[in-house]
Design an enzyme around this catalytic site. Structure first.
Site: not given
Ligand SMILES: NC(=O)c1ccc[n+]([C@@H]2O[C@H](COP(=O)([O-])OP(=O)(O)OC[C@H]3O[C@@H](n4cnc5c(N)ncnc54)[C@H](OP(=O)(O)O)[C@@H]3O)[C@@H](O)[C@H]2O)c1
Length: 293
Positions: A10, A34-35, A59-60, A99, A123, A148
């Site tokens: 991610g 897979d968590i 899951y984002t 988040t 979410y 964000w």
């Molecule tokens: N993105 C945002 O804007 C945002 C905002 C606030 C908080 N956050 C939090 O910040 C953290 C990092 O976000 P990010 O932007 O880096 O997210 P991301 O780019 O969507 O990455 C999440 C990763 O988790 C993997 N994943 C999904 N289901 C899984 C499972 N069952 N077991 C293991 N891996 C799994 C995904 O793999 P696949 O690609 O194969 O699905 C992806 O590689 C998360 O906790 C998110 O909730 C994000």
């Protein structure tokens, strides 16, 4: 130290891998761990015996979550619970990311870690359940709420704007949702900086913290900043016109908070050192990286 990272592919996971170079890092992507599979999580902890687990898996897809409720809950709630169970069995600290969407956005000043939550969508609700599962299961946890998130990796608002900006002369962006853009590399830097603290005898900083970008803006203002920087750096020949619209004019399946600004003072206090959360700097770095062949 030995660190086990989940969700390694991610945005955060890739940035963490780039920066966690002074430690032994076991970085596992979804196909490797897979968590949602408790046995697999327990096996990974048994095999690798990490000093700290860092959960980058989530899951984002905020809008899709409204349809894929079971999947969102499995990954964002049962997943962190599994990690906390496995960590508790082996006395391993867990750093989990959450988040700003646990809040409903009705506040008028930045949210503190103990501000009341009230998620508006699946979410946010699933992430809140994940936080609660970690709190219930494992004392040695840090839950870091961020917002964000953008980076040179994966899909994010910056990349969407660059694509649309190259295709169109004019676009409309929501101007009544305000938050803190956060560069994923800065989250990774902060977590790398705090890793050694966790193993210090007497460390008692466990709990929930906020880490968001330094200045709150609307999506409209963020888009304008992206285009200004992209033109400055030569990534775009010219900026499109960016028209401000309301959330009502841009309906989405998931409701989003109008004001989800995070007060990030708690992390600075814990670290006792300066860290960078300047999102404009993160944006410039992201654009430079995207321009590289
Ligand atoms: N993105 C945002 O804007 C945002 C905002 C606030 C908080 N956050 C939090 O910040 C953290 C990092 O976000 P990010 O932007 O880096 O997210 P991301 O780019 O969507 O990455 C999440 C990763 O988790 C993997 N994943 C999904 N289901 C899984 C499972 N069952 N077991 C293991 N891996 C799994 C995904 O793999 P696949 O690609 O194969 O699905 C992806 O590689 C998360 O906790 C998110 O909730 C994000």
């Amino acid at each position: 130290m030995k660190i086990l990272l989940t969700g390694a592919e991610g945005q955060f996971g890739r940035c963490f891998q780039d920066r966690c170079t002074d430690h032994s890092l076991v970085a596992l992507n979804r196909s490797e761990l897979d968590i949602t599979d408790l046995d697999a999580v327990q096996r990974a902890c048994k095999t690798h015996l990490p000093d700290v687990v860092v959960n980058g898996a989530a899951y984002t897809a905020v809008d899709r979550a409204e349809q894929e409720v079971d999947l969102a809950v499995a990954v964002n709630s049962a997943g962190p619970q599994n990690l906390a169970v496995a960590c508790a069995e082996r006395d391993i600290p867990l750093i989990h990311i959450s988040t700003d969407y646990v809040f409903d956005g009705t506040a008028t000043s930045p949210y503190l870690p103990d501000s009341p939550v009230s998620p508006l969508g699946v979410y946010g609700q699933s992430k809140w359940q994940g936080e609660e599962a970690v709190r219930r299961t494992l004392n040695q946890h840090l839950i870091i709420r961020t917002a964000w998130v953008f980076s040179e990796y994966g899909n994010n608002f910056v990349k969407t704007m660059l694509r649309l900006g190259a295709e169109r002369e004019e676009l409309s962006v929501v101007a009544d949702q305000v938050g803190c853009p956060t560069y994923a590399g800065h989250i990774a830097d902060a977590i790398v900086a705090l890793l050694p603290l966790l193993k210090q005898p007497g460390f008692d900083g466990w709990g929930t913290l906020h880490f968001g970008g330094d200045r709150a803006v609307s999506w409209h203002q963020f888009a304008q900043a992206i285009f200004a920087e992209a033109v400055d750096q030569g990534c775009l020949p010219q900026a499109p016109r960016v028209l401000p619209i309301t959330t009502e004019q841009y309906p989405t399946p998931a409701r989003r908070p109008g004001y989800s600004v995070l007060d990030s003072g708690s992390l600075a206090e814990l670290l006792g050192l300066r860290f960078c959360n300047d999102w404009l700097q993160g944006l410039r770095f992201t654009l430079e990286r995207l321009a590289q062949p």
